[in-house]
Scaffold this active site. Structure first.
Site, PDB file in Angstrom:
ATOM      1  N   GLU B  93     -11.336   7.317  -2.895  1.00  0.00           N
ATOM      2  CA  GLU B  93     -11.110   7.404  -1.447  1.00  0.00           C
ATOM      3  C   GLU B  93     -11.831   8.618  -0.880  1.00  0.00           C
ATOM      4  O   GLU B  93     -12.441   8.548   0.173  1.00  0.00           O
ATOM      5  CB  GLU B  93      -9.610   7.515  -1.149  1.00  0.00           C
ATOM      6  CG  GLU B  93      -8.848   6.202  -1.177  1.00  0.00           C
ATOM      7  CD  GLU B  93      -8.669   5.669  -2.575  1.00  0.00           C
ATOM      8  OE1 GLU B  93      -8.873   6.446  -3.526  1.00  0.00           O
ATOM      9  OE2 GLU B  93      -8.332   4.491  -2.713  1.00  0.00           O
ATOM     10  N   HIS B 162       3.785   3.112  -1.795  1.00  0.00           N
ATOM     11  CA  HIS B 162       3.031   2.075  -1.090  1.00  0.00           C
ATOM     12  C   HIS B 162       3.661   1.748   0.255  1.00  0.00           C
ATOM     13  O   HIS B 162       3.319   0.751   0.857  1.00  0.00           O
ATOM     14  CB  HIS B 162       2.969   0.785  -1.922  1.00  0.00           C
ATOM     15  CG  HIS B 162       2.145   0.910  -3.160  1.00  0.00           C
ATOM     16  ND1 HIS B 162       2.566   1.577  -4.272  1.00  0.00           N
ATOM     17  CD2 HIS B 162       0.906   0.444  -3.458  1.00  0.00           C
ATOM     18  CE1 HIS B 162       1.630   1.524  -5.207  1.00  0.00           C
ATOM     19  NE2 HIS B 162       0.611   0.846  -4.747  1.00  0.00           N
TER      20      HIS B 162
END
Lengths: 486, 370
Positions: B93, B162
């Site tokens: 990322e 998440h």
């Protein structure tokens, strides 16, 4: 939709590598035919086992460009463009994702160190004479004199601005003492079209490109003439017209960003590349890994230059990494790399010229590790005598000084005299003191610049805040600084 | 037919582009058939149209190409635009956010997809220190027309790492714009606006909304359709209590409003759409009308979006409040995995109904925890 489709295909065409597929197969050693002085370098590369890995990475990147990735072809026999003569015995070879490997019944670990460290490329001896047998790109008198003058300017500028901080006239400063050769020789080897993403110890690039002493001073004082409008700390220079991105404090963030800039630059089809700097400490950041890995995968034309000056604030390189410096990391990413004596202006110049040419011609990244020593403290917030011996600093400041070595060479060629030296030093000093005085007296940026550029257009809430602030200042003028124009 | 009208009117010297827009509006009024579209299709079509219109737009992220997108948002785009404009990235990322920022620095318009915004934390330095602040710190020399998008907030049964909502995190940072669509029309209009915007935009989608279908007007289907950034939408007009929400909670709020209506409470539901800039004037105007406020969000309560809305109301509409503001947020615990616990950690419709009733002094129990 059909129109847009063809346009996007054109873009794809721009981004295709400049070398046609067939050329890829035969490119084991890049051909530096323009200058015979590079025969030794390219010859070395061919005999070096690294050449084979260059070849196979070329093949892998070639495959990625022209075929779908391995994941969709896992079961199929992947077509390999190289001949099977490379493998002595067909049975000794295994297919795995990533390509073919030979196998061996002997369990052998690769040592964590090799017996010999990667040698560093050096051209000039300490006495200012070229080392016998050295090959380098010749520098003409005009360039050499400009290089030396710039190195001197950079050194004096650093000393004077450092003093200014100590006197309380600016809040912060960071010197590049000891790394003048890296700064100036690199700048001289690049063109103005090459986009620079600096760390923070590369003001010499700006200096070479025409940033004036007054412009440096303006940024350090954060006045109205500062291109950064007083938004950034001192030494965080940035200038679009010099193709020098504004310095950003977090370490190594510029490395993956460089790959992105290169991605965009590729579309411009210019004879230019992106040059991204980092120090030895920066190679520990996650962004170093991401930036180099990505640049290799994307085949981005980025020249990564690591200034290995031995210290990251108080962390010596023995505590930063256990590898043989930074140059060996290049191969781990499939990136061609070289180690150079960063205090040898001629060696740095030749290396950057060659590396730049490779990056642009082959449209892939190259890593240069320039060995040097950080003579100054990390910054004005640091006192390095607390963690390293003073005699070590003195040794590098005097005996291994890059300016002294280069000056000897320029002097021996009859291009520089002692009179030139004292005249230059006196003149630069005077210019700097004047620049500081002028910068100090120049007004600060006006109040409106407090709110502008947060977004490309001033949003309504900031507009209201500005109005409200102005009203408050009118009512309570004595509570606000008098040197900020309204 | 459009062309003929354009030609006829062009003879009268009327400027063509505005004319075409006018004709389109007239034409769209003629067709009032409600077309349905899922949020996924809306996002896909928005990206497709913006990539088509501007060759500088490209998308990058994990699985966006060959896999057609982790949530199929970028389906079909690799085949249409090729690997130079739809980039599959390694798992980094920090890497691809950094590359996106660099590309934006040098004139491209990247759309960076995070598989979920939870993973954006591995890139948050690039988003905050580089993307958000560069225009200011470079005094306008470096602008960053980038969009960071992906699912945000709770999904179903995916646990704490998440399910985090980042609306409050990114909205606290000046230099960023933060959007949170609810319906398909929101998704289309806001994503197109985000891609066209010269500033960095964080675009918070919701995984559970991807498959939901909403009617879209013909105007929304037009490729030039765009929603303004910074304007909230009043989804349901009312006069008794204002309920603010964004993303999935808008749907919950609307359902709660139906239940409340049966009990005689007429709720006004505001879909924030834009978290930064927050549409304070719409929210305040509504509270001045209803005198009561319930804020809803899935994220954690401390320093949340609701906290900022409360502060805004207190600063600007204090005298208009007839009751304390009710702040509904996710439970102040990392999201548990077990389904029964997860249900208790996220606001439910009943919570909203009870809060609205409390605000209207119509709850049977006066306990704060109803």
């Amino acid at each position: 939709m059909a129109i847009w489709f063809s346009r996007s295909r054109k873009i794809a065409h721009f981004l295709k590598p400049k070398i046609s597929p067939s050329e890829f197969l035969y490119k084991i050693c890049p051909n530096y035919s323009n200058s015979s002085s590079f025969r030794t370098l390219s010859g070395e590369n061919c005999r070096n086992p690294q050449a084979f890995s260059d070849y196979s990475t070329t093949i892998l990147s070639f495959r990625r460009r022209w075929w779908r990735p391995e994941s969709t072809r896992a079961g199929e026999q992947v077509e390999t463009p190289y001949s099977d003569d490379d493998y002595e015995d067909e049975n000794q070879v295994l297919d795995f994702p990533g390509g073919r490997v030979t196998f061996t019944p002997e369990m052998k670990f690769i040592s964590e160190t090799s017996d010999k460290r990667i040698p560093c490329y050096r051209v000039l001896g300490d006495d200012g004479y070229p080392i016998s047998g050295s090959k380098f790109e010749q520098v003409d008198k005009e360039t050499a004199v400009k290089m030396y003058e710039s190195m001197v300017t950079l050194q004096i500028m650093d000393n004077i601005f450092y003093e200014a901080q100590r006197q309380g006239r600016i809040s912060f400063y960071l010197t590049s003492l000891g790394e003048e050769a890296i700064n100036i020789a690199t700048a001289a080897a690049l063109t103005l079209d090459d986009v620079i993403l600096p760390q923070y110890r590369e003001p010499g690039i700006l200096l070479w490109r025409g940033f004036t002493l007054q412009e440096f001073a303006n940024q350090c004082f954060g006045n109205n003439a500062d291109y950064g409008k007083g938004r950034q700390m001192p030494i965080h220079y940035g200038s679009n017209k010099h193709n020098f991105f504004t310095i950003s404090s977090p370490i190594a963030t510029q490395l993956p960003q460089a790959a992105g800039v290169a991605y965009s630059l590729k579309m411009d089809k210019k004879e230019a590349c992106v040059v991204a700097f980092t120090g030895d400490g920066g190679t520990s950041e996650g962004d170093f890994h991401a930036g180099l890995n990505f640049a290799a995968v994307l085949e981005a034309p980025v020249l990564f230059i690591c200034r290995n000056n031995g210290w990251a604030i108080s962390t010596p390189i023995s505590e930063q990494f256990r590898s043989d410096g930074v140059v060996v990391k290049g191969q781990a990413y499939g990136i061609r790399s070289i180690r150079v004596d960063g205090n040898d202006a001629l060696a740095v110049y030749s290396t950057i010229r060659a590396a730049r040419e490779m990056v642009i011609r082959e449209q892939k990244p190259v890593l240069v590790e320039a060995l040097s020593y950080r003579v100054g403290h990390h910054s004005t917030s640091d006192d390095s005598t607390k963690y390293r011996p003073i005699n070590e600093i003195e040794y590098w400041r005097t005996a291994r000084n890059p300016l002294v070595r280069f000056q000897k060479w320029v002097h021996k060629n009859g291009w520089w005299t002692d009179d030139d030296e004292s005249e230059l030093r006196g003149s630069i000093r005077k210019q700097l003191l004047t620049a500081i005085q002028v910068a100090e007296k120049t007004e600060k940026p006006p109040l409106a610049e407090f709110f502008s550029d947060v977004y490309s257009h001033l949003p309504s809430n900031l507009h209201e805040q500005e109005k409200s602030l102005r009203e408050t200042i009118k009512r309570h003028r004595q509570d606000y600084p008098t040197d900020v124009p309204l | 037919m459009l062309r003929i009208i354009k030609q006829r009117l062009a003879y009268n010297g009327l400027p063509a582009p505005t004319l075409e827009q006018g004709i389109r509006v007239i034409a769209s009024r003629a067709y009032s058939t409600a077309k349905e579209m899922t949020v996924r299709e809306a996002l896909n079509s928005a990206i497709d149209e913006e990539m088509s219109a501007d060759p500088k737009v490209f998308i990058m992220g994990e699985e966006v190409g060959e896999y057609q997108g982790a949530y199929k948002i970028s389906k079909g785009l690799l085949d249409k635009y090729g690997p130079e404009r739809v980039l599959d990235t390694p798992i980094t990322e920090a890497g691809f956010a950094g590359i996106g920022v660099g590309a934006a620095y040098y004139g491209l318009r990247p759309v960076i997809e995070f598989m979920t915004f939870n993973f954006s934390m591995q890139a948050i330095d690039h988003i905050i220190n580089s993307a958000a602040k560069s225009n200011y710190m470079s005094a306008g020399q470096i602008s960053v027309p980038i969009v960071f998008r992906g699912p945000n907030g709770a999904a179903a049964g995916v646990g704490a790492q998440h399910s985090h909502c980042y609306a409050a995190w990114y909205s606290s940072c000046p230099g960023l714009k933060v959007l949170a669509p609810y319906s398909s029309e929101d998704a289309r209009g806001l994503l197109k606006a985000a891609i066209r915007d010269p500033d960095p935009v964080v675009f918070l989608e919701n995984e559970l909304l991807y498959g939901e279908s909403f009617p879209v007007s013909a105007e929304a289907l037009d490729s030039s359709f765009c929603l303004p950034i910074g304007k909230a939408k009043i989804e349901r007009e009312g006069k008794d209590v204002t309920i603010t929400a964004f993303s999935k909670m808008v749907g919950y709020a609307l359902q709660a409003a139906e239940i409340l209506a049966k009990e005689g409470i007429n709720a006004e539901v505001i879909n924030l759409r834009s978290i930064r800039p927050l549409d304070r004037s719409t929210i305040n105007a509504s509270v001045r009308k209803t005198n009561r406020l319930v804020t809803i969000e899935e994220g954690f309560p401390q320093h949340g979006v609701g906290a900022e809305i409360c502060a805004s109301i207190l600063e600007e509409s204090f005298e208009y409040l007839d009751a304390p503001v009710e702040r509904i947020a996710g439970a102040d615990v990392p999201m548990p995995y077990a389904a029964n616990l997860e249900r208790m950690a996220v606001p439910q419709i009943e919570d909203i109904v009870r809060a609205a009733k409390r605000a209207c002094y119509k709850s049977s129990l006066l306990a704060a925890t109803a």
